[in-house]
Motif scaffolding. Structure first.
Motif, PDB file in Angstrom:
ATOM      1  N   THR A 104       0.832  -1.197   0.000  1.00 23.61           N
ATOM      2  CA  THR A 104       0.000   0.000   0.000  1.00 23.61           C
ATOM      3  C   THR A 104       0.870   1.251   0.000  1.00 23.61           C
ATOM      4  OG1 THR A 104      -1.805  -1.122   1.155  1.00 23.61           O
ATOM      5  CG2 THR A 104      -1.748   1.276   1.293  1.00 23.61           C
ATOM      6  N   ALA A 105       0.476   2.207  -0.815  1.00 26.92           N
ATOM      7  CA  ALA A 105       1.167   3.486  -1.015  1.00 26.92           C
ATOM      8  C   ALA A 105       2.356   3.370  -1.962  1.00 26.92           C
ATOM      9  CB  ALA A 105       1.612   4.118   0.292  1.00 26.92           C
ATOM     10  N   SER A 131       4.266   2.175  -5.710  1.00 28.87           N
ATOM     11  CA  SER A 131       4.073   2.566  -7.107  1.00 28.87           C
ATOM     12  C   SER A 131       4.474   1.433  -8.045  1.00 28.87           C
ATOM     13  CB  SER A 131       4.921   3.801  -7.437  1.00 28.87           C
ATOM     14  OG  SER A 131       4.543   4.913  -6.658  1.00 28.87           O
ATOM     15  N   ARG A 177      -3.994   9.792  -8.937  1.00 27.24           N
ATOM     16  CA  ARG A 177      -2.992   8.807  -8.512  1.00 27.24           C
ATOM     17  C   ARG A 177      -2.311   8.136  -9.707  1.00 27.24           C
ATOM     18  NH1 ARG A 177      -4.609   4.360  -5.976  1.00 27.24           N
ATOM     19  NH2 ARG A 177      -6.702   4.338  -6.900  1.00 27.24           N
ATOM     20  N   ASN A 229       0.613   5.480  -8.762  1.00 26.36           N
ATOM     21  CA  ASN A 229       1.163   5.898  -7.475  1.00 26.36           C
ATOM     22  C   ASN A 229       0.109   5.759  -6.384  1.00 26.36           C
ATOM     23  OD1 ASN A 229       3.561   6.634  -8.816  1.00 26.36           O
ATOM     24  ND2 ASN A 229       2.818   8.716  -9.157  1.00 26.36           N
ATOM     25  N   SER A 230       0.565   5.805  -5.155  1.00 23.83           N
ATOM     26  CA  SER A 230      -0.344   5.723  -3.998  1.00 23.83           C
ATOM     27  C   SER A 230      -1.303   4.546  -4.139  1.00 23.83           C
ATOM     28  CB  SER A 230      -1.131   7.039  -3.853  1.00 23.83           C
ATOM     29  OG  SER A 230      -0.256   8.133  -3.705  1.00 23.83           O
ATOM     30  N   GLU A 249      -3.491   1.303  -3.645  1.00 25.29           N
ATOM     31  CA  GLU A 249      -4.335   0.830  -2.551  1.00 25.29           C
ATOM     32  C   GLU A 249      -4.730  -0.616  -2.816  1.00 25.29           C
ATOM     33  OE1 GLU A 249      -7.566   3.485  -3.079  1.00 25.29           O
ATOM     34  OE2 GLU A 249      -6.464   5.260  -2.371  1.00 25.29           O
ATOM     35  N   ASP A 257      -6.900  -1.445  -5.681  1.00 18.41           N
ATOM     36  CA  ASP A 257      -6.366  -1.413  -7.042  1.00 18.41           C
ATOM     37  C   ASP A 257      -5.943  -2.803  -7.524  1.00 18.41           C
ATOM     38  OD1 ASP A 257      -4.783   1.637  -6.090  1.00 18.41           O
ATOM     39  OD2 ASP A 257      -6.556   1.436  -7.375  1.00 18.41           O
ATOM     40  N   SER A 287      -1.878  -4.936   1.911  1.00 17.78           N
ATOM     41  CA  SER A 287      -2.136  -3.936   2.967  1.00 17.78           C
ATOM     42  C   SER A 287      -1.136  -4.059   4.094  1.00 17.78           C
ATOM     43  CB  SER A 287      -3.547  -4.118   3.509  1.00 17.78           C
ATOM     44  OG  SER A 287      -3.726  -5.432   3.974  1.00 17.78           O
TER      45      SER A 287
END
Length: 114
Positions: free
Chosen positions: A13-14, A16, A65, A82-83, A85, A88, A114
């Protein structure tokens, strides 16, 4: 028209990732390219699209994002994500549209932990 996608993988998570899609063959009439994604149990979703004039579209879920770009000389489109989650997580497929036929590349798995 053939499309070759690459760049998927596992990311936290977060994090790229950047997806690439190279198009080859009879590409002179291609007027749009982009990416869809499909998560398990969900409908396929248009993520981003770029047209010949450079106009882009992003779904609300990725706007701000993800960035779609292209290198015309390399016949390649890129999806910078990017960013990321967990939401996604999906199989991402690139496509090219020439006004009457949609061509698809093979899907590439993106998994966000996560």
């Amino acid at each position: 028209v053939q499309l070759q996608a690459s760049g998927g993988g596992l990311v936290r998570t977060a994090g790229s990732l950047r997806l690439s899609c190279v198009v080859s063959g009879s590409i002179s009439r291609i007027n749009a390219m982009g990416w869809h994604r499909q998560a398990p149990g969900k409908q396929r979703e248009l993520v981003a699209r770029i047209t010949n004039d450079g106009s882009t579209y992003y779904s609300d879920s990725v706007k701000g994002r993800f960035t779609l770009s292209r290198d015309i000389a390399k016949s390649t489109v890129y999806l910078q994500m990017n960013s990321l989650e967990p939401e996604d997580t999906a199989v991402y497929s690139c496509y090219a549209y020439n006004g009457w036929t949609t061509y698809w590349g093979q899907g590439t798995q993106v998994t966000v932990s996560s």
